[in-house]
Design a protein around this motif. Structure first.
Motif, short mmCIF file in Angstrom:
data_model
loop_
_atom_site.label_atom_id
_atom_site.label_comp_id
_atom_site.label_asym_id
_atom_site.label_seq_id
_atom_site.Cartn_x
_atom_site.Cartn_y
_atom_site.Cartn_z
N ARG A 179 28.99 50.10 47.41
CA ARG A 179 29.34 48.94 46.57
C ARG A 179 30.68 49.21 45.92
O ARG A 179 31.11 50.36 45.84
N ALA A 180 31.29 48.15 45.42
CA ALA A 180 32.51 48.28 44.61
C ALA A 180 32.20 47.75 43.21
O ALA A 180 31.54 46.72 43.07
N ILE A 181 32.66 48.46 42.19
CA ILE A 181 32.54 48.01 40.80
C ILE A 181 33.94 47.67 40.32
O ILE A 181 34.86 48.47 40.47
N THR A 182 34.09 46.48 39.74
CA THR A 182 35.45 46.07 39.37
C THR A 182 35.88 46.65 38.03
O THR A 182 35.07 46.95 37.16
N GLN A 183 37.19 46.76 37.91
CA GLN A 183 37.81 46.94 36.60
C GLN A 183 37.35 45.79 35.71
O GLN A 183 37.03 44.70 36.22
N PHE A 184 37.30 45.99 34.41
CA PHE A 184 36.91 44.87 33.53
C PHE A 184 37.94 43.74 33.65
O PHE A 184 39.10 43.97 34.01
N PHE A 185 37.51 42.53 33.39
CA PHE A 185 38.39 41.35 33.47
C PHE A 185 37.83 40.29 32.53
O PHE A 185 36.67 40.36 32.09
N PHE A 186 38.65 39.30 32.23
CA PHE A 186 38.20 38.16 31.41
C PHE A 186 38.51 36.84 32.07
O PHE A 186 37.98 35.81 31.68
N ASP A 187 39.38 36.85 33.08
CA ASP A 187 39.67 35.65 33.85
C ASP A 187 38.66 35.58 35.00
O ASP A 187 38.81 36.25 36.02
N VAL A 188 37.60 34.81 34.79
CA VAL A 188 36.50 34.75 35.77
C VAL A 188 37.01 34.26 37.13
O VAL A 188 36.57 34.73 38.18
#
Length: 297
Positions: A179-188
């Motif tokens: 799996r890949a886990i993303t960097q945090f983000f706020f622009d959905v």
């Protein structure tokens, strides 16, 4: 007007209740550097354990002291809890031989899940010659680990461009990551566009969104600046004027994270990874609201 509201009452109520716990969560912690921080960490682990996460990851520093603390936290999680512990492993400051030994040690001690990362380069380092894909291959050569890797919806700061970054992610998946886990983000939208591009590139694993519940906007701006993450104007407005109001910041931060998870859930996302910053309160409240609850005994 009453008739208008009646027409919409079903959809309004549905939007409030639609998340009924059929999502998976995982949590990230970091190794503590003081006895006080250790107490906070273990209080958080105990608080979040009943939510039955898929796994909990523990971050990993480039110097040996932090590495030892990571191993200590992982071993204690294994011995004292029912949680699946997933240590972070990085290439920085470790030879292939050391990594092979560590991977063998982890496998022998019952660790089956690893988060494989290149790692942050110390200031003044030469350009790297080994990358996360090499670490995935190395781990696969040792045993059948369940490997998570990092993904960057807004592009890794060191990547030449978005396409090169996507190709690099595909290499990591093709090498055996689960799996890949993303960097945090706020622009959905940036996450959803990225997920579409992953599908188009033939990446067929879960792209797990990394959710960072925000309580300290000043600290967040520093994190975002280092990691190429955009902070939308609406987020600035949400926290405007709350510099000296920690209680309201908690409520606003929880609300932002809950809204993001609701939107992503409607878009078919089932797995969420929470960057807890070793604090349980916000993450627990968000999970509760989303229907992730302790199992009834």
């Amino acid at each position: 007007m009453a008739f208008h509201h009646a027409q919409h009452s079903h959809s309004l109520n549905q939007s409030l209740s639609e998340l009924n716990g059929d999502i998976n969560v995982s949590f990230e912690f970091f190794p503590p550097s003081t006895p006080e921080m250790e107490q906070i960490l273990w209080n958080s682990i105990r608080r979040l354990e009943p939510l039955n996460p898929k796994f909990v990851s523990v971050t990993y520093g480039a110097n040996s002291g932090v590495r030892d603390r990571t191993h200590g936290v992982i071993e204690r999680i294994q011995q004292e809890t029912n949680l699946v512990a997933a240590p972070h492993l990085t290439l920085v400051d470790a030879s292939d031989e050391e990594l092979l030994e560590l991977a063998k040690h982890y496998w022998k001690s019952g660790i089956r899940d690893i988060v494989a990362l290149r790692g942050d380069l110390p200031a003044g380092s030469p350009k790297p010659t080994r990358f996360a894909v090499d670490l995935v291959r190395l781990l696969r050569s040792v045993a059948d680990f369940d490997i998570s890797v990092a993904a960057y919806p807004e592009v890794h700061p060191d990547a030449a461009n978005a396409q090169a970054d996507l190709i690099n992610l595909k290499r990591k998946i093709d090498a055996g990551a689960s799996r890949a886990i993303t960097q945090f983000f706020f622009d959905v939208e940036s996450y959803l566009r990225f997920r579409d591009r992953c599908v188009a590139a033939g990446i067929d694993v879960e792209i797990v969104p990394g959710i960072l519940p925000v309580t300290n906007f000043t600290q967040l701006k520093r994190f975002a600046g280092m990691t190429n993450v955009s902070l939308p104007s609406w987020l600035h407005k949400q926290f405007d004027g709350l510099e000296n109001d920690a209680g309201t910041r908690q409520l606003v931060g929880a609300n932002v994270a809950i809204d993001m998870v609701k939107v992503l859930s409607r878009e078919g996302v089932k797995d969420f990874h929470f960057y807890t910053l070793n604090r349980a309160e916000l993450t627990y409240a968000i999970c509760h609201t989303l229907g992730v609850r302790p199992k009834a005994v």
